[in-house]
Design a protein around this motif. Structure first.
Motif, PDB file in Angstrom:
ATOM      1  N   LEU A 366     -43.339 -18.900  46.339  1.00 28.42           N
ATOM      2  CA  LEU A 366     -44.587 -18.332  46.867  1.00 28.42           C
ATOM      3  C   LEU A 366     -45.711 -19.366  46.826  1.00 28.42           C
ATOM      4  N   ILE A 367     -45.763 -20.140  45.743  1.00 27.62           N
ATOM      5  CA  ILE A 367     -46.787 -21.182  45.622  1.00 27.62           C
ATOM      6  C   ILE A 367     -46.584 -22.241  46.696  1.00 27.62           C
ATOM      7  N   THR A 368     -45.329 -22.666  46.896  1.00 26.64           N
ATOM      8  CA  THR A 368     -45.030 -23.667  47.925  1.00 26.64           C
ATOM      9  C   THR A 368     -45.442 -23.168  49.310  1.00 26.64           C
ATOM     10  N   ALA A 369     -45.135 -21.907  49.601  1.00 29.38           N
ATOM     11  CA  ALA A 369     -45.488 -21.334  50.902  1.00 29.38           C
ATOM     12  C   ALA A 369     -47.002 -21.258  51.087  1.00 29.38           C
ATOM     13  N   GLN A 370     -47.706 -20.865  50.032  1.00 28.87           N
ATOM     14  CA  GLN A 370     -49.161 -20.764  50.132  1.00 28.87           C
ATOM     15  C   GLN A 370     -49.797 -22.139  50.337  1.00 28.87           C
ATOM     16  N   LEU A 371     -49.297 -23.139  49.625  1.00 26.39           N
ATOM     17  CA  LEU A 371     -49.810 -24.501  49.807  1.00 26.39           C
ATOM     18  C   LEU A 371     -49.563 -24.978  51.239  1.00 26.39           C
ATOM     19  N   ALA A 372     -48.436 -24.589  51.810  1.00 22.58           N
ATOM     20  CA  ALA A 372     -48.119 -24.996  53.190  1.00 22.58           C
ATOM     21  C   ALA A 372     -49.134 -24.437  54.181  1.00 22.58           C
ATOM     22  N   THR A 373     -49.598 -23.212  53.940  1.00 24.52           N
ATOM     23  CA  THR A 373     -50.536 -22.596  54.894  1.00 24.52           C
ATOM     24  C   THR A 373     -51.896 -23.284  54.887  1.00 24.52           C
ATOM     25  N   GLY A 374     -52.291 -23.812  53.737  1.00 22.29           N
ATOM     26  CA  GLY A 374     -53.599 -24.467  53.629  1.00 22.29           C
ATOM     27  C   GLY A 374     -54.755 -23.519  53.399  1.00 22.29           C
ATOM     28  N   TYR A 375     -54.501 -22.199  53.402  1.00 22.48           N
ATOM     29  CA  TYR A 375     -55.566 -21.217  53.165  1.00 22.48           C
ATOM     30  C   TYR A 375     -55.686 -20.994  51.647  1.00 22.48           C
ATOM     31  N   MET A 376     -56.686 -21.618  51.054  1.00 21.18           N
ATOM     32  CA  MET A 376     -56.711 -21.716  49.599  1.00 21.18           C
ATOM     33  C   MET A 376     -57.818 -20.892  48.927  1.00 21.18           C
ATOM     34  N   LYS A 377     -58.942 -20.670  49.594  1.00 22.39           N
ATOM     35  CA  LYS A 377     -60.118 -20.118  48.919  1.00 22.39           C
ATOM     36  C   LYS A 377     -59.851 -18.752  48.287  1.00 22.39           C
ATOM     37  N   LYS A 378     -59.529 -17.776  49.109  1.00 24.42           N
ATOM     38  CA  LYS A 378     -59.318 -16.416  48.607  1.00 24.42           C
ATOM     39  C   LYS A 378     -58.142 -16.371  47.627  1.00 24.42           C
ATOM     40  N   TYR A 379     -57.085 -17.105  47.976  1.00 20.08           N
ATOM     41  CA  TYR A 379     -55.891 -17.113  47.139  1.00 20.08           C
ATOM     42  C   TYR A 379     -56.194 -17.660  45.742  1.00 20.08           C
ATOM     43  N   GLN A 380     -56.837 -18.823  45.664  1.00 22.54           N
ATOM     44  CA  GLN A 380     -57.074 -19.460  44.368  1.00 22.54           C
ATOM     45  C   GLN A 380     -58.081 -18.700  43.523  1.00 22.54           C
ATOM     46  N   ILE A 381     -59.094 -18.115  44.159  1.00 16.64           N
ATOM     47  CA  ILE A 381     -60.074 -17.323  43.398  1.00 16.64           C
ATOM     48  C   ILE A 381     -59.371 -16.129  42.748  1.00 16.64           C
ATOM     49  N   SER A 382     -58.538 -15.448  43.511  1.00 18.13           N
ATOM     50  CA  SER A 382     -57.842 -14.265  42.987  1.00 18.13           C
ATOM     51  C   SER A 382     -56.848 -14.645  41.885  1.00 18.13           C
ATOM     52  N   VAL A 383     -56.068 -15.690  42.131  1.00 16.18           N
ATOM     53  CA  VAL A 383     -55.071 -16.133  41.153  1.00 16.18           C
ATOM     54  C   VAL A 383     -55.743 -16.585  39.862  1.00 16.18           C
ATOM     55  N   THR A 384     -56.871 -17.275  39.988  1.00  8.98           N
ATOM     56  CA  THR A 384     -57.561 -17.786  38.800  1.00  8.98           C
ATOM     57  C   THR A 384     -58.147 -16.647  37.967  1.00  8.98           C
ATOM     58  N   ILE A 385     -58.734 -15.672  38.629  1.00 13.46           N
ATOM     59  CA  ILE A 385     -59.340 -14.550  37.899  1.00 13.46           C
ATOM     60  C   ILE A 385     -58.301 -13.836  37.042  1.00 13.46           C
ATOM     61  N   PHE A 416     -46.617 -11.740  35.291  1.00 10.71           N
ATOM     62  CA  PHE A 416     -45.848 -10.769  36.070  1.00 10.71           C
ATOM     63  C   PHE A 416     -46.780 -10.017  37.024  1.00 10.71           C
ATOM     64  N   VAL A 417     -47.948  -9.645  36.535  1.00 14.40           N
ATOM     65  CA  VAL A 417     -48.960  -9.034  37.414  1.00 14.40           C
ATOM     66  C   VAL A 417     -49.353 -10.022  38.505  1.00 14.40           C
ATOM     67  N   LEU A 418     -49.491 -11.288  38.116  1.00 17.09           N
ATOM     68  CA  LEU A 418     -49.913 -12.324  39.060  1.00 17.09           C
ATOM     69  C   LEU A 418     -48.886 -12.539  40.174  1.00 17.09           C
ATOM     70  N   LEU A 419     -47.619 -12.297  39.887  1.00 16.18           N
ATOM     71  CA  LEU A 419     -46.585 -12.418  40.915  1.00 16.18           C
ATOM     72  C   LEU A 419     -46.873 -11.494  42.092  1.00 16.18           C
ATOM     73  N   PHE A 420     -47.284 -10.263  41.805  1.00 16.07           N
ATOM     74  CA  PHE A 420     -47.575  -9.301  42.868  1.00 16.07           C
ATOM     75  C   PHE A 420     -48.916  -9.600  43.546  1.00 16.07           C
ATOM     76  N   VAL A 421     -49.825 -10.213  42.798  1.00  9.41           N
ATOM     77  CA  VAL A 421     -51.074 -10.674  43.416  1.00  9.41           C
ATOM     78  C   VAL A 421     -50.763 -11.746  44.454  1.00  9.41           C
ATOM     79  N   ARG A 422     -49.878 -12.684  44.114  1.00  8.32           N
ATOM     80  CA  ARG A 422     -49.484 -13.742  45.058  1.00  8.32           C
ATOM     81  C   ARG A 422     -48.820 -13.131  46.297  1.00  8.32           C
ATOM     82  N   LEU A 423     -47.921 -12.174  46.082  1.00  8.78           N
ATOM     83  CA  LEU A 423     -47.240 -11.524  47.210  1.00  8.78           C
ATOM     84  C   LEU A 423     -48.228 -10.822  48.130  1.00  8.78           C
ATOM     85  N   TYR A 424     -49.190 -10.139  47.526  1.00 14.39           N
ATOM     86  CA  TYR A 424     -50.182  -9.403  48.310  1.00 14.39           C
ATOM     87  C   TYR A 424     -51.018 -10.361  49.175  1.00 14.39           C
ATOM     88  N   LEU A 425     -51.380 -11.513  48.601  1.00 16.27           N
ATOM     89  CA  LEU A 425     -52.261 -12.440  49.314  1.00 16.27           C
ATOM     90  C   LEU A 425     -51.530 -13.210  50.408  1.00 16.27           C
TER      91      LEU A 425
END
Length: 509
Positions: A366-385, A416-425
């Motif tokens: 999931l991390i590799t796929a997200q990095l490929a998209t380049g859309y980082m702002k919303k994803y990283q803010i949510s993951v960090t929180i 484990f909670v963060l896994l579903f946050v990544r999937l949602y984003l």
């Protein structure tokens, strides 16, 4: 035909990386035993905790490393030679500047923290400061090496990556011998030798990229637009890296403050084994990750999703082979490896395996796929929180007298909670449903893991701890895991493919 070619390349690269892994893992585990015996538990703990302090600076470097890997792989996928060289050279320039910044911060912040905040015996402060200096220099050299390493992986030159890895562990084996026979301060000597190996590896990586990889010969360039793009990507990535470093090396600092260097040594031993398991599994994911990014660059989202699910599922199965005997026989394994492992190492190891499964195995695709998209702002803010909760919760728990292992339970729950946050984003960017990932990955591996860990239990309860029980447990878990994975862990198409490959091998024999 292109899919078949890509799949063959993945298989070939995976085999090369596993050859590297088997060799390096065996030597690394042996040298860890020698180093622990040579340094002693206290000095080993000091080296581990100071190395962790320096590693905290990857909060800056890790995000930039992801940026250059992503930009390089995208340009290779688009077959843009001029752009590839510009990305590579810009990455080298940025990392050189960053290395000087890290060195300055490390001297100021790291030196202050080491001498005023950390729990280190007074008679070893002098040696600890030398460890800090050599660790900082090694880190900065490795930082400059990042674009070269990224280029080798992006071009899928896994044979070279394997040979360099083998050369590295051979040099570390020589270091283990030199430390064993040394007659002066072994901690300082060990830190210096590790720094020397870093210099040699830097020269090897630099020579190969400049002479053997087209479009990755360093030339000075200044492209303000590209720097801005990479910096923006890395800047948001820094948030996620900050949370991870806080939850690992930051927690290591808390363990040092509340429990001392002996517990750091126990954690360090468990981390060594956990790192070997990650290396075993990541040999597969390292081969498949470039194809995930390249498939996104080409807009082939169906193939990308297929690779993501396959990566998560088969990584989980690979981990199962090692995790079952290590969970049930951790005390015996550590005793055979180290003779006298630090107290508590087996508990740390079991909990680290749980955390690795949740955070590394399931989340990496999931991390590799997200990095490929380049859309980082919303994803990283949510993951960090969500992700940064581990450190403050651990601090609070330790303040109220909680045992040291509490942090790993917190880590597993949060991630484990963060896994579903990544999937949602990520679902918005590549067009897939969360339920599809759950059905193709989580529902497949859950019964496999339940049965895989349950079936060896009669042996554990029936026999007393011994080498014989360990051997029986390993063989039983290996056979059971293979049967379980084949019968309920694979799809019909995958089972047919396995049968075909086995028949082909049988005919060749």
């Amino acid at each position: 035909m292109e899919y078949q070619s890509n799949n063959r390349r993945i298989v070939k690269n995976t085999l090369l990386l596993y050859m590297r892994m088997m060799f390096t893992m065996g030597i690394s585990l042996f040298t860890s035993r020698v180093i622990l015996n040579a340094l002693g538990v206290e000095d080993y703990g000091i080296y581990n905790v100071i190395g962790g302090l320096v590693t905290m600076f990857t909060v800056i470097s890790g995000s930039l490393s992801n940026a250059i890997s992503r930009f390089l792989t995208i340009e290779i996928g688009l077959n843009n030679p001029q752009r590839i060289n510009k990305v590579f050279s810009t990455g080298v320039n940025v990392h050189i500047v960053l290395a000087f910044i890290v060195l300055l911060l490390g001297e100021l912040v790291g030196g202050w923290f080491l001498n005023s905040q950390m729990s280190i015996p007074s008679e070893r402060i002098y040696a600890a400061n030398w460890v800090l200096q050599f660790s900082l220099l090694s880190f900065c050299i490795n930082l400059i090496n990042v674009p070269y390493n990224a280029a080798i992986i992006a071009y899928e030159k896994m044979n070279v990556f394997a040979y360099i890895g083998i050369a590295e562990v051979i040099m570390k084996l020589v270091i283990a011998y030199l430390i064993y026979i040394a007659l002066f301060d072994k901690l300082i000597y060990y830190s210096f030798l590790m720094f020397f190996v870093t210099i040699i590896l830097r020269l090897i990586y630099g020579w190969y990229c400049n002479h053997k990889i087209q479009n990755c010969c360093y030339t000075f360039v200044y492209d303000s637009i590209l720097i801005k793009e990479m910096s923006s990507f890395a800047g948001w990535g820094m948030l996620g890296t900050s949370a991870y470093m806080l939850n690992t090396q930051g927690v290591n600092m808390l363990i040092n403050i509340y429990f001392g260097v002996i517990v750091n040594a126990a954690r360090g031993v468990a981390v060594q084994v956990d790192a070997a398991i990650k290396q075993f599994v990541n040999s597969f994911t390292t081969a498949i990750n470039p194809q995930i990014t390249k498939s996104y660059a080409k807009g082939d989202y169906d193939y990308m999703l297929s690779l993501m699910c396959s990566s998560a599922k088969f990584s989980s199965y690979l981990m199962l082979f090692l995790a079952v005997p290590l969970v049930w026989e951790s005390d015996m394994v550590l005793t055979l490896w180290l003779k006298k492992p630090p107290a508590g190492s087996s508990v740390f190891l079991r909990l680290l395996l749980l955390c690795t499964f949740v955070d590394n195995i399931l989340a990496n695709p999931l991390i590799t796929a997200q990095l490929a998209t380049g859309y980082m702002k919303k994803y990283q803010i949510s993951v960090t929180i969500v992700g940064c909760l581990v450190f403050p919760l651990t601090w609070i728990a330790y303040s109220f007298g909680a045992p040291v292992e509490t942090t790993y339970y917190l880590y597993a729950i949060v991630y484990f909670v963060l896994l579903f946050v990544r999937l949602y984003l990520i679902r918005h960017y590549i067009g897939f449903r969360i339920g599809e990932y759950i059905n193709r990955v989580l529902i497949k591996i859950l019964p496999v893991y339940i049965l895989g860990f349950t079936l060896p239990l009669p042996i554990i309860f029936a026999l007393n701890p011994s080498l014989i029980r360990l051997i029986i447990t390993v063989l039983t878990s290996l056979i059971c895991s293979c049967l379980i994975i084949f019968t309920i862990g694979l799809t019909c198409k995958e089972r047919t493919l396995v049968k075909y490959k086995l028949m082909t091998i049988k005919k060749q024999l």
